[in-house]
Scaffold this active site. Structure first.
Site, PDB file in Angstrom:
ATOM      1  N   LYS A  33       5.064   3.006  18.504  1.00 21.23           N
ATOM      2  CA  LYS A  33       5.160   2.258  17.344  1.00 21.23           C
ATOM      3  C   LYS A  33       7.068   2.386  17.110  1.00 21.23           C
ATOM      4  CE  LYS A  33       1.566   1.193  14.995  1.00 21.23           C
ATOM      5  NZ  LYS A  33       0.436   1.741  13.411  1.00 21.23           N
TER       6      LYS A  33
ATOM      7  N   GLN B  64      -8.373 -12.374   2.549  1.00 19.74           N
ATOM      8  CA  GLN B  64      -6.712 -13.219   3.198  1.00 19.74           C
ATOM      9  C   GLN B  64      -7.381 -14.868   3.979  1.00 19.74           C
ATOM     10  OE1 GLN B  64      -4.916 -10.440   6.516  1.00 19.74           O
ATOM     11  NE2 GLN B  64      -4.148 -12.535   7.265  1.00 19.74           N
TER      12      GLN B  64
ATOM     13  N   HIS C 253       7.617  -3.775   8.259  1.00 16.99           N
ATOM     14  CA  HIS C 253       7.026  -4.683   7.778  1.00 16.99           C
ATOM     15  C   HIS C 253       7.677  -5.697   8.121  1.00 16.99           C
ATOM     16  CE1 HIS C 253       5.487  -1.377   4.768  1.00 16.99           C
ATOM     17  NE2 HIS C 253       4.011  -2.250   4.931  1.00 16.99           N
TER      18      HIS C 253
ATOM     19  N   LYS D 269      -6.944  -0.329  12.464  1.00 20.66           N
ATOM     20  CA  LYS D 269      -6.969   1.295  11.688  1.00 20.66           C
ATOM     21  C   LYS D 269      -8.291   1.840  12.118  1.00 20.66           C
ATOM     22  CE  LYS D 269      -3.683  -0.307   8.021  1.00 20.66           C
ATOM     23  NZ  LYS D 269      -3.321  -1.395   8.841  1.00 20.66           N
TER      24      LYS D 269
ATOM     25  N   ARG E 154      -9.195   2.835   4.775  1.00 24.32           N
ATOM     26  CA  ARG E 154      -7.859   3.088   4.370  1.00 24.32           C
ATOM     27  C   ARG E 154      -8.072   3.521   2.633  1.00 24.32           C
ATOM     28  NH1 ARG E 154      -3.369  -1.736   3.611  1.00 24.32           N
ATOM     29  NH2 ARG E 154      -2.194  -0.782   5.584  1.00 24.32           N
TER      30      ARG E 154
ATOM     31  N   THR F  10       0.850  -1.170   0.014  1.00 20.44           N
ATOM     32  CA  THR F  10      -0.099   0.518   0.273  1.00 20.44           C
ATOM     33  C   THR F  10       0.896   1.296   0.167  1.00 20.44           C
ATOM     34  OG1 THR F  10       0.017  -0.474   2.811  1.00 20.44           O
ATOM     35  CG2 THR F  10      -1.661  -1.089   1.358  1.00 20.44           C
TER      36      THR F  10
ATOM     37  N   HIS G 129       8.946  -0.176   5.359  1.00 16.68           N
ATOM     38  CA  HIS G 129       9.404   0.470   6.567  1.00 16.68           C
ATOM     39  C   HIS G 129       9.350  -0.981   7.958  1.00 16.68           C
ATOM     40  CE1 HIS G 129       5.793   0.513   8.784  1.00 16.68           C
ATOM     41  NE2 HIS G 129       4.899   0.361   7.148  1.00 16.68           N
TER      42      HIS G 129
ATOM     43  N   LYS H 184       8.686   4.817  14.241  1.00 16.58           N
ATOM     44  CA  LYS H 184       8.062   6.156  13.526  1.00 16.58           C
ATOM     45  C   LYS H 184       9.064   7.161  14.038  1.00 16.58           C
ATOM     46  CE  LYS H 184       4.102   5.494  12.373  1.00 16.58           C
ATOM     47  NZ  LYS H 184       3.817   4.545  10.738  1.00 16.58           N
ATOM     48  N   THR H 185       9.708   8.107  12.926  1.00 18.41           N
ATOM     49  CA  THR H 185      10.450   8.902  13.613  1.00 18.41           C
ATOM     50  C   THR H 185       9.507  10.164  12.994  1.00 18.41           C
ATOM     51  OG1 THR H 185      10.797   9.522  11.375  1.00 18.41           O
ATOM     52  CG2 THR H 185      11.852   7.950  11.792  1.00 18.41           C
TER      53      THR H 185
ATOM     54  N   ASP I  88      -1.391  -7.582  14.563  1.00 27.31           N
ATOM     55  CA  ASP I  88      -3.059  -7.893  14.071  1.00 27.31           C
ATOM     56  C   ASP I  88      -3.290  -8.539  13.488  1.00 27.31           C
ATOM     57  OD1 ASP I  88      -0.815  -6.681  12.235  1.00 27.31           O
ATOM     58  OD2 ASP I  88      -1.193  -5.062  12.090  1.00 27.31           O
TER      59      ASP I  88
END
Length: 409
Positions: A228, A172, A49, A83, A87, A41, A46, A231-232, A193
């Site tokens: 999380k 899925q 993943h 979420k 999305r 997506t 990142h 994350k920056t 999740d």
RNA sequence: GGGGAGAUUCCCGAGUGGUCAAAGGGGGCAGACUGUAAAUCUGUUGGCUUACGCCUUCGAAGGUUCAAAUCCUUCUCUCCCCA
């Protein structure tokens, strides 16, 4: 317990398993085939993943077969799990392009041999499904009552859940069924999740095929202050060097909290467990050194040892431990322009150390800006050729953000 | 279909005609302290500007007014209740 599972457990990968004993027994009997799916997506993977892919490397090395599934079909729908909002719908072209990039990034990290480790794309069996047939064959096995009770949907029942997303779980589950039928896949792994989706797939296979399959989830990695992981301020920690430079990537790991060092070494490197325990048990200077090791190791795995070395050299130069200043992130500066003089604020904005001139001004006013190690005193300061030192000017914002302006003729 | 509530600056959330670029909290950034950590304290946090100030912003578009985030109209979206 099975060796491969023991390794995962010792390294902190295992969050939940549908039947750890049963899975262990199965894996003891010989290589199994497992899969992990990921929806393309975004334009780059990142670090979030990557947890399953680290696990995959361990499992593959233990002799098991792996299918890396690209969710080219499911990405068209969007997984509502965890979420808060729907999305965004992305175009098919974009999804395919993302999937290609994901696979390219993974190719550096995993050894795709086409036999024991290979990829698949669920659009191959999802894209052309017949709606009526799908409902009759697959849909009838799903209880809406039960689906609504899943934790993953709880949040969305408050804020709203559209029908398209509600279908995600069926797709899925269907993936898992297809991979079971086509490749004898018996295990699905993923982030925690995904638990609901994984369990749903296992149940579908049991109903349709009467077969027993397994699911295993990994913790959603957070930092010890509850954020999380990965994350920056600028967003996620991407694998694409154009989106997150190897230097920034390195710095992220270099700056993790003390409490996270051991956990991250275990999950994001392949150093032996004993060595990790040794590295992480120290305090002060030792734990600080362990962070440097962590940063180098992870950067090497993602960007290669050359980039890891460069980032390390740059970091050392930036923080006064020798190193090689050449490797510090840089911009180039035209010599003629420099001769005329450049306003300090413009220079900082150009170097990416401030987003706007106002921000640059604030930085200077608060004493956070420095040039060649000297604090900038006035916001009207002009930088010209006299600041030139070995062909470059070192700009620093705060203690950690640094940029080298290289003078170009 | 009927009735009600709401949409505010990165996020949450105050604000009901001028003193509002908009309280407070979170987050971010910077300073002090340190170990390129954490915790703590301080400052700062729309843009342009040396500055006076100017410009843009309170779901969207119009309108009233000397003056609107605040009042009116229409529209879009979200939530709740009834059918």
């Amino acid at each position: 317990m099975n060796r491969a599972l023991e390794v995962l457990q010792a390294r902190g990968f295992i969050q939940q398993c549908t039947d750890l004993e049963g899975l262990s027994t199965l894996m003891d009997q010989g290589p199994i085939t497992l899969y992990e799916g990921c929806d393309p997506t975004g334009p780059s993977l990142h670090i979030g993943h990557m947890v399953p892919y680290f696990a995959i490397r361990h499992l593959h090395e233990s002799g098991h077969n792996v299918i890396v599934l690209m969710g080219g079909g499911t990405a068209r729908i969007g997984d509502p799990s965890g979420k808060t909002t729907m999305r965004q719908i992305i175009s098919y072209e974009e999804i395919d392009a993302n999937a290609a990039r994901f696979l390219k990034q993974l190719d550096r990290f995993l050894t795709f041999d086409g036999k024991t480790l290979y990829s698949a794309n669920n659009k191959d069996w999802l894209a052309n499904l017949n709606y009526i047939d799908f409902l009759r064959d697959i849909g009838r096995h799903f209880s809406v009552n039960r689906m609504l009770s899943f934790e993953a949907y709880k949040m969305r029942l408050e804020t709203g859940l559209s029908f398209i997303e509600f279908n995600y779980q069926l797709l899925q589950s269907y993936d898992y069924l297809q991979l079971y039928k086509r490749h004898g896949c018996r295990l699905q792994i993923g982030g925690d999740d995904q638990w609901g989706n994984i369990v749903a797939g296992i149940e579908l296979i049991r109903r349709v095929e009467g077969a027993e399959c397994f699911g295993l989830t990994f913790p959603l990695v957070t930092t010890s202050d509850g954020k999380k992981m990965g994350k920056t301020e600028k967003g996620a920690l991407f694998l694409d060097p154009g989106m997150t430079s190897p230097y920034d990537f390195f710095q992220y790991w270099r700056n993790v909290q003390d409490a996270d060092v051991e956990r991250f070494l275990l999950m994001f490197t392949f150093l032996p467990i004993e060595e990790i325990k040794e590295l992480a048990k120290g305090k002060d200077a030792q734990i600080n050194a362990a962070k440097e090791r962590l940063a180098w190791e992870v950067t090497a795995l993602i960007h290669g040892t050359d980039e890891a070395d460069k980032a390390l050299q740059a970091a050392k130069a930036a923080f006064g431990g020798g190193g090689d200043a050449e490797q510090i992130p840089s911009i180039s500066l035209d010599e003629d322009r420099l001769a005329k003089g450049i306003g300090i604020l413009d220079l900082f904005v150009e170097a990416g150390l401030a987003d706007t001139k106002s921000e640059a001004r604030r930085l200077v006013q608060q004493g956070g800006a420095s040039v060649n190690g000297m604090k900038v005193v006035g916001e009207n300061a002009i930088i010209d050729a006299t600041y030139h030192k070995d062909g470059a000017i070192m700009l620093k914002a705060g203690k950690k953000r640094i940029c080298r302006a290289v003078v170009k003729k």
